[in-house]
Design a protein around this motif. Structure first.
Motif, PDB file in Angstrom:
ATOM      1  N   GLY A  33       0.792  -1.217   0.000  1.00  0.00           N
ATOM      2  CA  GLY A  33       0.000   0.000   0.000  1.00  0.00           C
ATOM      3  C   GLY A  33       0.825   1.268   0.000  1.00  0.00           C
ATOM      4  N   SER A  34       1.937   1.290   0.722  1.00  0.00           N
ATOM      5  CA  SER A  34       2.746   2.509   0.826  1.00  0.00           C
ATOM      6  C   SER A  34       3.325   2.912  -0.524  1.00  0.00           C
ATOM      7  CB  SER A  34       3.883   2.296   1.839  1.00  0.00           C
ATOM      8  OG  SER A  34       3.372   2.041   3.129  1.00  0.00           O
ATOM      9  N   SER A  35       3.935   1.948  -1.233  1.00  0.00           N
ATOM     10  CA  SER A  35       4.486   2.273  -2.548  1.00  0.00           C
ATOM     11  C   SER A  35       3.376   2.587  -3.544  1.00  0.00           C
ATOM     12  CB  SER A  35       5.345   1.118  -3.066  1.00  0.00           C
ATOM     13  OG  SER A  35       4.587  -0.067  -3.214  1.00  0.00           O
ATOM     14  N   ALA A  36       2.196   1.953  -3.377  1.00  0.00           N
ATOM     15  CA  ALA A  36       1.068   2.226  -4.268  1.00  0.00           C
ATOM     16  C   ALA A  36       0.597   3.667  -4.114  1.00  0.00           C
ATOM     17  CB  ALA A  36      -0.076   1.257  -3.990  1.00  0.00           C
ATOM     18  N   LEU A  37       0.563   4.169  -2.878  1.00  0.00           N
ATOM     19  CA  LEU A  37       0.156   5.559  -2.660  1.00  0.00           C
ATOM     20  C   LEU A  37       1.121   6.518  -3.345  1.00  0.00           C
ATOM     21  CD1 LEU A  37      -0.882   5.380   1.103  1.00  0.00           C
ATOM     22  CD2 LEU A  37      -2.405   5.796  -0.833  1.00  0.00           C
ATOM     23  N   GLN A  38       2.406   6.232  -3.261  1.00  0.00           N
ATOM     24  CA  GLN A  38       3.400   7.077  -3.909  1.00  0.00           C
ATOM     25  C   GLN A  38       3.246   7.038  -5.426  1.00  0.00           C
ATOM     26  OE1 GLN A  38       7.193   5.753  -2.445  1.00  0.00           O
ATOM     27  NE2 GLN A  38       6.783   6.366  -0.339  1.00  0.00           N
ATOM     28  N   LYS A  39       3.022   5.843  -5.963  1.00  0.00           N
ATOM     29  CA  LYS A  39       2.879   5.709  -7.414  1.00  0.00           C
ATOM     30  C   LYS A  39       1.579   6.350  -7.901  1.00  0.00           C
ATOM     31  CE  LYS A  39       5.824   1.695  -8.085  1.00  0.00           C
ATOM     32  NZ  LYS A  39       6.000   0.346  -8.669  1.00  0.00           N
ATOM     33  N   ALA A  40       0.554   6.319  -7.063  1.00  0.00           N
ATOM     34  CA  ALA A  40      -0.706   6.955  -7.446  1.00  0.00           C
ATOM     35  C   ALA A  40      -0.517   8.460  -7.628  1.00  0.00           C
ATOM     36  CB  ALA A  40      -1.783   6.675  -6.402  1.00  0.00           C
ATOM     37  N   ILE A  41       0.347   9.040  -6.814  1.00  0.00           N
ATOM     38  CA  ILE A  41       0.620  10.477  -6.912  1.00  0.00           C
ATOM     39  C   ILE A  41       1.449  10.788  -8.157  1.00  0.00           C
ATOM     40  CG2 ILE A  41       1.813  12.417  -5.816  1.00  0.00           C
ATOM     41  CD1 ILE A  41       1.129  11.119  -3.113  1.00  0.00           C
ATOM     42  N   SER A  42       2.475   9.990  -8.409  1.00  0.00           N
ATOM     43  CA  SER A  42       3.383  10.271  -9.523  1.00  0.00           C
ATOM     44  C   SER A  42       2.822   9.825 -10.874  1.00  0.00           C
ATOM     45  CB  SER A  42       4.731   9.597  -9.292  1.00  0.00           C
ATOM     46  OG  SER A  42       4.582   8.188  -9.164  1.00  0.00           O
ATOM     47  N   LEU A  43       2.150   8.661 -10.898  1.00  0.00           N
ATOM     48  CA  LEU A  43       1.634   8.110 -12.159  1.00  0.00           C
ATOM     49  C   LEU A  43       0.344   8.777 -12.610  1.00  0.00           C
ATOM     50  CD1 LEU A  43       2.031   5.843 -14.300  1.00  0.00           C
ATOM     51  CD2 LEU A  43       0.636   4.369 -12.850  1.00  0.00           C
ATOM     52  N   LYS A  44      -0.460   9.238 -11.642  1.00  0.00           N
ATOM     53  CA  LYS A  44      -1.782   9.801 -11.935  1.00  0.00           C
ATOM     54  C   LYS A  44      -2.577   8.851 -12.838  1.00  0.00           C
ATOM     55  CE  LYS A  44      -0.594  14.679 -11.388  1.00  0.00           C
ATOM     56  NZ  LYS A  44       0.758  14.443 -10.841  1.00  0.00           N
ATOM     57  N   PRO A  45      -2.853   7.641 -12.344  1.00  0.00           N
ATOM     58  CA  PRO A  45      -3.516   6.629 -13.177  1.00  0.00           C
ATOM     59  C   PRO A  45      -4.965   6.986 -13.472  1.00  0.00           C
ATOM     60  CG  PRO A  45      -3.415   5.889 -10.904  1.00  0.00           C
ATOM     61  CD  PRO A  45      -2.621   7.156 -10.971  1.00  0.00           C
ATOM     62  N   HIS A  46      -5.481   6.430 -14.563  1.00  0.00           N
ATOM     63  CA  HIS A  46      -6.894   6.587 -14.905  1.00  0.00           C
ATOM     64  C   HIS A  46      -7.749   5.570 -14.156  1.00  0.00           C
ATOM     65  CE1 HIS A  46      -4.819   8.451 -18.383  1.00  0.00           C
ATOM     66  NE2 HIS A  46      -5.838   9.286 -18.347  1.00  0.00           N
TER      67      HIS A  46
END
Length: 234
Positions: free
Chosen positions: A35-48
């Motif tokens: 979950g922690s790395s997913a939160l970071q990637k959600a911010i940087s990747l801005k997924p659809h």
């Protein structure tokens, strides 16, 4: 622009299956295993779209949804081995958009992804045309509080209209009974679900060509309802 998807899955085999599925469909994607790395990637990747397993090693998937919903409404599709209605309702109430139970077919997952992407596109269209909602032959004129089906005005009760508006503003998303009850009646209880079903039935009779085979409002048994995106030729 290619659609970006964030996969949050710690099971290597399931992650590889999803990876292959998304690759064949030419989606851009990234995979996080906690979950922690997913939160970071959600911010940087801005997924659809976010595909989420609830059983993460560092946090429960429900906690992840709560954190994400603090700053974005990106569609979340839960893919989990937890198949009980209680788990589905908890995830949807927390803010998930859809729920797929493991084991799943890749065709089903791809269909859910397409639904989520269409919902995102429709929300952008609603922002541009906030006074009018069009879905197939259904039109809602928000400012005038009027509804038309096949260009003929349909007269709804205040509660029917509220239900239709809430569903229209969340096209493609499963809305739980609890969510709808709170949106329409604020202080409603779970015991009021039968009343909700009655109003939903009368609403369907007014907007559906065949209420026994509805094309606009889909029932998710013991969970809630979803408005489907309908094309003019359907």
């Amino acid at each position: 622009m290619n659609k970006r998807i964030l996969v949050v899955e710690d099971d290597v085999a399931i992650g590889n299956l999803i990876r292959m599925t998304l690759t064949t469909q030419h989606y851009e994607f990234d995979i996080a295993q906690d979950g922690s790395s997913a939160l970071q990637k959600a911010i940087s990747l801005k997924p659809h779209v976010i595909i989420l397993d609830l059983g993460l090693p560092d946090m429960d998937g429900i906690d992840f949804i709560n954190k994400i919903r603090g700053w974005t409404q990106t569609p979340i599709i839960v893919v989990s081995a937890r198949g009980e209605e209680f788990d589905k309702i908890n995830a949807l109430d927390a803010g998930a958009d859809d729920y797929v139970t493991k084991p799943f077919s890749v065709e089903e997952l791809l269909a859910r992804i397409r639904v989520a992407l269409r919902r995102t596109s429709s929300e952008h269209q609603l922002e541009a045309e906030s006074a009018l909602f069009v879905n197939g032959h259904l039109e809602i004129h928000y400012l005038a509080n009027t509804v038309f089906v096949n260009c003929v005005e349909v007269h709804l009760t205040p509660i029917e209209y509220k239900l239709l508006v809430v569903l229209s503003k969340h096209v493609g998303k499963v809305l739980t009974h609890n969510f709808l009850l709170k949106e329409i009646w604020q202080n409603a209880l779970q015991s009021d679900v039968p009343s909700l079903r009655v109003f939903m039935a009368t609403l369907r009779k007014k907007i559906e060509e065949n209420p026994s085979q509805p094309k606009y409002i889909q029932t998710h048994v013991r969970v809630g309802y979803r408005m489907l995106r309908v094309h003019d030729d359907e």
